[in-house]
Motif scaffolding. Structure first.
Motif, mmCIF file in Angstrom:
data_model
loop_
_atom_site.group_PDB
_atom_site.id
_atom_site.type_symbol
_atom_site.label_atom_id
_atom_site.label_comp_id
_atom_site.label_asym_id
_atom_site.label_seq_id
_atom_site.Cartn_x
_atom_site.Cartn_y
_atom_site.Cartn_z
ATOM 1 N N GLY A 28 50.843 41.004 35.499
ATOM 2 C CA GLY A 28 49.865 41.900 34.893
ATOM 3 C C GLY A 28 48.472 41.285 34.840
ATOM 4 O O GLY A 28 48.321 40.062 34.732
ATOM 5 N N VAL A 29 47.462 42.153 34.913
ATOM 6 C CA VAL A 29 46.077 41.700 34.793
ATOM 7 C C VAL A 29 45.799 41.302 33.349
ATOM 8 O O VAL A 29 46.218 41.991 32.413
ATOM 9 N N ILE A 30 45.108 40.197 33.163
ATOM 10 C CA ILE A 30 44.737 39.746 31.826
ATOM 11 C C ILE A 30 43.473 40.490 31.391
ATOM 12 O O ILE A 30 42.418 40.346 32.027
ATOM 13 N N PRO A 31 43.542 41.310 30.335
ATOM 14 C CA PRO A 31 42.377 42.084 29.890
ATOM 15 C C PRO A 31 41.407 41.198 29.110
ATOM 16 O O PRO A 31 41.451 41.110 27.887
ATOM 17 N N GLN A 32 40.515 40.557 29.825
ATOM 18 C CA GLN A 32 39.683 39.514 29.225
ATOM 19 C C GLN A 32 38.789 40.039 28.102
ATOM 20 O O GLN A 32 38.690 39.425 27.038
ATOM 21 N N GLY A 33 38.136 41.176 28.331
ATOM 22 C CA GLY A 33 37.266 41.718 27.292
ATOM 23 C C GLY A 33 38.032 42.087 26.044
ATOM 24 O O GLY A 33 37.609 41.780 24.917
ATOM 25 N N GLU A 34 39.159 42.753 26.228
ATOM 26 C CA GLU A 34 39.981 43.165 25.086
ATOM 27 C C GLU A 34 40.511 41.963 24.321
ATOM 28 O O GLU A 34 40.494 41.932 23.081
ATOM 29 N N LEU A 35 40.978 40.959 25.058
ATOM 30 C CA LEU A 35 41.512 39.759 24.410
ATOM 31 C C LEU A 35 40.423 39.007 23.651
ATOM 32 O O LEU A 35 40.645 38.530 22.532
ATOM 33 N N ALA A 36 39.254 38.896 24.267
ATOM 34 C CA ALA A 36 38.152 38.202 23.599
ATOM 35 C C ALA A 36 37.815 38.890 22.279
ATOM 36 O O ALA A 36 37.585 38.224 21.253
ATOM 37 N N HIS A 37 37.838 40.215 22.282
ATOM 38 C CA HIS A 37 37.555 40.975 21.058
ATOM 39 C C HIS A 37 38.640 40.711 20.008
ATOM 40 O O HIS A 37 38.338 40.498 18.824
ATOM 41 N N ARG A 47 37.482 32.445 29.603
ATOM 42 C CA ARG A 47 37.439 32.086 31.022
ATOM 43 C C ARG A 47 37.841 30.621 31.222
ATOM 44 O O ARG A 47 38.502 30.279 32.200
ATOM 45 N N GLU A 48 37.455 29.755 30.276
ATOM 46 C CA GLU A 48 37.862 28.354 30.362
ATOM 47 C C GLU A 48 39.376 28.222 30.192
ATOM 48 O O GLU A 48 40.029 27.433 30.888
ATOM 49 N N ALA A 49 39.944 29.025 29.299
ATOM 50 C CA ALA A 49 41.398 29.018 29.116
ATOM 51 C C ALA A 49 42.104 29.480 30.382
ATOM 52 O O ALA A 49 43.128 28.905 30.788
ATOM 53 N N ILE A 50 41.556 30.500 31.013
ATOM 54 C CA ILE A 50 42.133 31.000 32.260
ATOM 55 C C ILE A 50 42.068 29.929 33.342
ATOM 56 O O ILE A 50 43.019 29.749 34.117
ATOM 57 N N ARG A 51 40.972 29.192 33.389
ATOM 58 C CA ARG A 51 40.843 28.117 34.369
ATOM 59 C C ARG A 51 41.929 27.060 34.158
ATOM 60 O O ARG A 51 42.575 26.622 35.118
ATOM 61 N N ALA A 55 45.295 26.143 36.629
ATOM 62 C CA ALA A 55 45.670 24.804 37.088
ATOM 63 C C ALA A 55 47.125 24.487 36.751
ATOM 64 O O ALA A 55 47.790 23.746 37.484
ATOM 65 N N GLU A 56 47.633 25.068 35.658
ATOM 66 C CA GLU A 56 49.026 24.850 35.255
ATOM 67 C C GLU A 56 49.997 25.778 35.977
ATOM 68 O O GLU A 56 51.209 25.652 35.824
ATOM 69 N N GLY A 57 49.471 26.737 36.729
ATOM 70 C CA GLY A 57 50.332 27.648 37.466
ATOM 71 C C GLY A 57 50.790 28.854 36.689
ATOM 72 O O GLY A 57 51.643 29.607 37.157
ATOM 73 N N LEU A 58 50.222 29.083 35.496
ATOM 74 C CA LEU A 58 50.618 30.227 34.687
ATOM 75 C C LEU A 58 49.753 31.455 34.944
ATOM 76 O O LEU A 58 50.115 32.570 34.551
ATOM 77 N N VAL A 59 48.605 31.263 35.581
ATOM 78 C CA VAL A 59 47.680 32.353 35.878
ATOM 79 C C VAL A 59 47.283 32.275 37.351
ATOM 80 O O VAL A 59 47.172 31.183 37.915
ATOM 81 N N GLU A 60 47.089 33.447 37.957
ATOM 82 C CA GLU A 60 46.637 33.527 39.347
ATOM 83 C C GLU A 60 45.316 34.291 39.386
ATOM 84 O O GLU A 60 45.149 35.281 38.668
ATOM 85 N N LEU A 61 44.390 33.840 40.222
ATOM 86 C CA LEU A 61 43.129 34.542 40.424
ATOM 87 C C LEU A 61 43.172 35.259 41.766
ATOM 88 O O LEU A 61 43.460 34.646 42.797
ATOM 89 N N SER A 62 42.897 36.572 41.756
ATOM 90 C CA SER A 62 42.914 37.357 42.985
ATOM 91 C C SER A 62 41.584 37.210 43.711
ATOM 92 O O SER A 62 40.632 36.621 43.201
ATOM 93 N N HIS A 64 39.474 39.395 44.138
ATOM 94 C CA HIS A 64 38.461 40.126 43.378
ATOM 95 C C HIS A 64 38.160 39.452 42.038
ATOM 96 O O HIS A 64 37.466 40.025 41.194
ATOM 97 N N ARG A 65 38.740 38.238 41.837
ATOM 98 C CA ARG A 65 38.526 37.440 40.633
ATOM 99 C C ARG A 65 39.223 38.008 39.410
ATOM 100 O O ARG A 65 38.951 37.590 38.285
ATOM 101 N N ASP A 66 40.116 38.990 39.626
ATOM 102 C CA ASP A 66 40.955 39.422 38.510
ATOM 103 C C ASP A 66 41.926 38.290 38.184
ATOM 104 O O ASP A 66 42.461 37.641 39.094
ATOM 105 N N ALA A 67 42.132 38.055 36.923
ATOM 106 C CA ALA A 67 43.099 37.041 36.509
ATOM 107 C C ALA A 67 44.403 37.750 36.151
ATOM 108 O O ALA A 67 44.416 38.670 35.329
#
Length: 224
Positions: A28-37, A47-51, A55-62, A64-67
């Motif tokens: 699933g796409v991580i809803p960054q704006g919603e989560l930040a709120h 964004r730093e957490a996503i980075r 690196a740990e392999g728990l998140v993928e960047l497409s 289009h930069r969707d996480a």
């Protein structure tokens, strides 16, 4: 927000917890704006957490930069299990050779905090399980090995949770819970006794019956 955490650490801890618990589903796409709120943060620490989680392999960047939360696969679970079946016993053997009184105290404390893992178990129970194994790793005295195993645990945690949820109440019997408890106690006893051969043997037996193996079966069944 806990005062002892920086905003970056808080965002990382919260995002990682939601991934491991399944609140943010695999793929699933991580809803960054919603989560930040929700977290009361700007998107910068998120964004730093996503980075870090990429690196740990728990998140993928497409492209289009969707996480997205990294997908689960039987092949990755199998590879993780194969590696752990070989290096966890090695770490336990080293722990038996190099353990210090403080190491044994930390292992015993972690052993006392373990709770049974059942089909309705919480993430907290899995974290306590990890704390025990981390104490064994630390007793090895080999920080390179500890770092490798920590990264493996980071990737394997979601598979453990899947293994728990894929286990029916009939499979997770009192006898099975007792077996796992006995294995943990046997690992501690072998390390405390300074017996690397026994520590390696009982740890290998423990890994062979791990939750990741149950996740492999569940993922293979879903693919059929």
């Amino acid at each position: 927000m806990p005062g002892i955490l920086t905003k970056n650490d808080y965002a990382y801890t919260e995002l990682r917890s939601r991934i491991l618990s399944g609140d943010l589903p695999a793929g699933g796409v991580i809803p960054q704006g919603e989560l930040a709120h929700q977290l009361g943060l700007s998107t910068t620490p998120l964004r730093e957490a996503i980075r870090r989680l990429t690196a740990e392999g728990l998140v993928e960047l497409s492209a289009h930069r969707d996480a997205r939360v990294a997908r689960l696969s039987a092949e990755e679970a199998r590879q993780l299990h194969e590696v752990r079946e070989r290096i966890d016993p090695f770490a336990a053997a080293l722990a038996a050779e190099h353990r210090k009184p403080q190491d044994l105290a930390e292992m015993e404390d972690a052993l006392g905090r373990l709770v049974p893992i059942r089909s309705d178990t919480s993430v907290d129970a899995l974290l306590r399980h990890r704390d025990f194994h981390r104490a064994v790793y630390q007793a090895s005295g080999n920080q390179v090995l500890v770092d490798i195993l920590e990264r493996l645990w980071d990737k394997a945690d979601r598979y453990r949770l899947l293994g728990v949820r894929a286990t029916s109440p009939d499979e997770r019997t009192d006898a099975d819970v007792a077996r796992v408890d006995a294995e943990h106690r046997a690992i501690f006893a072998a390390v405390a006794a300074g017996d690397p051969v026994e520590a390696e043997l009982v740890t290998r037996m423990h890994i062979r019956g791990s939750l990741v193996r149950r996740a492999i079966s569940a993922l293979e069944g879903a693919a059929d």
